[in-house]
Scaffold this active site. Structure first.
Site, short mmCIF file in Angstrom:
data_model
loop_
_atom_site.label_atom_id
_atom_site.label_comp_id
_atom_site.label_asym_id
_atom_site.label_seq_id
_atom_site.Cartn_x
_atom_site.Cartn_y
_atom_site.Cartn_z
N LYS A 117 -7.28 18.65 78.16
CA LYS A 117 -6.22 18.50 79.16
C LYS A 117 -5.32 19.73 79.17
O LYS A 117 -5.24 20.50 78.21
CB LYS A 117 -5.39 17.24 78.90
CG LYS A 117 -4.78 17.12 77.49
CD LYS A 117 -3.49 17.87 77.28
CE LYS A 117 -2.96 17.72 75.86
NZ LYS A 117 -1.81 18.63 75.59
N GLY A 148 -5.23 23.74 69.84
CA GLY A 148 -4.97 24.65 70.96
C GLY A 148 -4.05 24.09 72.03
O GLY A 148 -3.85 24.72 73.06
N GLY A 149 -3.50 22.88 71.83
CA GLY A 149 -2.62 22.30 72.83
C GLY A 149 -3.38 21.69 74.00
O GLY A 149 -2.79 21.42 75.04
N MET A 150 -4.68 21.46 73.82
CA MET A 150 -5.48 20.90 74.91
C MET A 150 -6.08 19.52 74.59
O MET A 150 -6.89 19.00 75.34
CB MET A 150 -6.62 21.86 75.28
CG MET A 150 -6.14 23.12 75.99
SD MET A 150 -7.54 24.04 76.67
CE MET A 150 -8.15 22.88 77.91
N GLY A 151 -5.66 18.94 73.48
CA GLY A 151 -6.06 17.57 73.17
C GLY A 151 -7.52 17.39 72.79
O GLY A 151 -8.09 16.33 73.05
N GLY A 152 -8.12 18.37 72.13
CA GLY A 152 -9.53 18.25 71.75
C GLY A 152 -9.78 17.13 70.76
O GLY A 152 -10.72 16.33 70.92
N GLY A 153 -8.94 17.02 69.74
CA GLY A 153 -9.09 15.94 68.77
C GLY A 153 -8.88 14.58 69.40
O GLY A 153 -9.56 13.60 69.07
N SER A 154 -7.93 14.52 70.35
CA SER A 154 -7.68 13.27 71.07
C SER A 154 -8.89 12.89 71.93
O SER A 154 -9.24 11.72 72.04
CB SER A 154 -6.44 13.41 71.96
OG SER A 154 -5.30 13.69 71.18
N ALA A 155 -9.53 13.89 72.55
CA ALA A 155 -10.74 13.64 73.34
C ALA A 155 -11.85 13.09 72.44
O ALA A 155 -12.57 12.17 72.82
CB ALA A 155 -11.20 14.92 74.03
N ASP A 159 -1.93 11.60 72.80
CA ASP A 159 -2.78 12.09 73.89
C ASP A 159 -4.09 11.32 74.04
O ASP A 159 -4.84 11.56 74.98
CB ASP A 159 -3.13 13.58 73.66
CG ASP A 159 -1.92 14.50 73.79
OD1 ASP A 159 -0.92 14.08 74.39
OD2 ASP A 159 -1.98 15.63 73.28
#
Length: 310
Positions: free
Chosen positions: A17, A106-113, A145
């Site tokens: 995101k 990275g502030g893009m929510g990879g772990g949340s994805a 997230d």
């Protein structure tokens, strides 16, 4: 209680995101902050495959260096699988293989994805048949997230970012992401913001009940990247720049080469540049690549976590 289970691998894809807007309230008694954010899911994905197993395990691959990621019970995907198993009374475990493309820290929510995709994959694998609302409730327990990675699209997040309301976005928005070779700790960036506010270094004090500016919603409804470029905002950006000053030069470089606007996504350090269209994205990608930056062109909004067939 399981209804039906499968021995086949279940493949789920979930998006990263970009935070188009982020207003951060003052720190609460529990140490968290109330936020008001506008999320957009973009076409940079995590792929999670799940197989039935006696234990819980996770392995990583993909286009980014995953060697530093934990594979024990502290991993968010493992936490997601165990939470679902406990909630639904599933006796077995799961073997997860995750193909990562979203930058780490990275502030893009990879772990949340990863966590969102794991919930969907294990729900299908174990036949737990949880409702959308039940999955979202579990997602909110895992992280702010994670519910958005489940739903995707474009949404307004309040509370810790986990209370979602969909936002109407027409058309497609094009972004060029400058991906850093390092990560930033989300709690560390929030601490830096609090420090700056305490020392009156921040541009504005914290609001009690932050809200997303109406200009953001109007630009999304209109499908107008130029309108949206004027409404992008992130309270965490100055703190991220304070911890990683080189990001300032990247923002200037992107805007000098034709980006409508640049913004640090979430807690950073990924910088997202909004452009007019796909053609402009390619031009900017070429210019930033020539400056030795790691860049990727994505578009949004895209779907949240979903099962892939074939």
């Amino acid at each position: 209680m399981t209804i039906a289970a499968t021995d086949e691998a279940v493949h789920v894809r979930a998006p990263g995101k970009v935070n188009l807007f982020m207003r951060v309230g003052s720190v609460q008694a529990d140490g968290y902050h109330d936020v008001a954010t506008a999320y957009q899911a973009v076409s940079l994905y995590e792929d999670v495959r799940a197989w039935p197993d006696d234990e819980f395990s996770v392995g990583f691959g993909g286009s980014i260096d995953t060697s530093g990621l934990p594979v024990d019970s502290s991993n968010l995907a493992i936490k997601a699988a165990k939470l679902l198993a406990r909630t639904a009374g599933v006796p077995g475990g799961v073997r997860l293989e995750i193909e990562k493309h979203v930058p780490i820290a990275g502030g893009m929510g990879g772990g949340s994805a990863d966590a969102a995709a794991t919930l969907v994959a294990c729900d299908a694998l174990w036949g737990t048949a949880l409702s959308k609302e039940e999955l979202h409730a579990l997602a909110a327990k895992l992280g702010a997230d994670v519910p958005f990675a489940l739903s995707g699209g474009t949404a307004i997040g309040t509370g810790r970012g986990d209370r979602l309301s969909p936002a109407l976005a027409t058309g497609s928005f094009h972004w060029v992401l400058a991906v850093a070779e390092f990560g930033l700790s989300t709690p560390g960036v929030y601490r830096e913001l609090d420090r700056r506010r305490e020392e009156r270094l921040a541009f504005a004090p914290a609001e009690r009940s932050p809200v997303v500016d109406s200009a953001v919603l109007q630009a999304l409804r209109a499908g107008d990247p130029r309108l949206l470029s004027g409404a992008l905002h992130n309270d965490l950006q100055a703190a991220a720049l304070g911890l990683a000053p080189g990001l300032g030069g990247i923002l200037e470089l992107g805007e000098a080469h034709g980006a409508l606007a640049g913004i640090v996504s979430g807690s950073g350090p990924t910088v997202a540049f909004l452009v007019d269209d796909a053609e402009s994205a390619i031009e900017l990608q070429v210019a930033l690549s020539a400056a030795r930056l790691n860049v990727v062109h994505v578009h949004g909004p895209v779907h949240g976590a979903r099962i892939m067939h074939g």
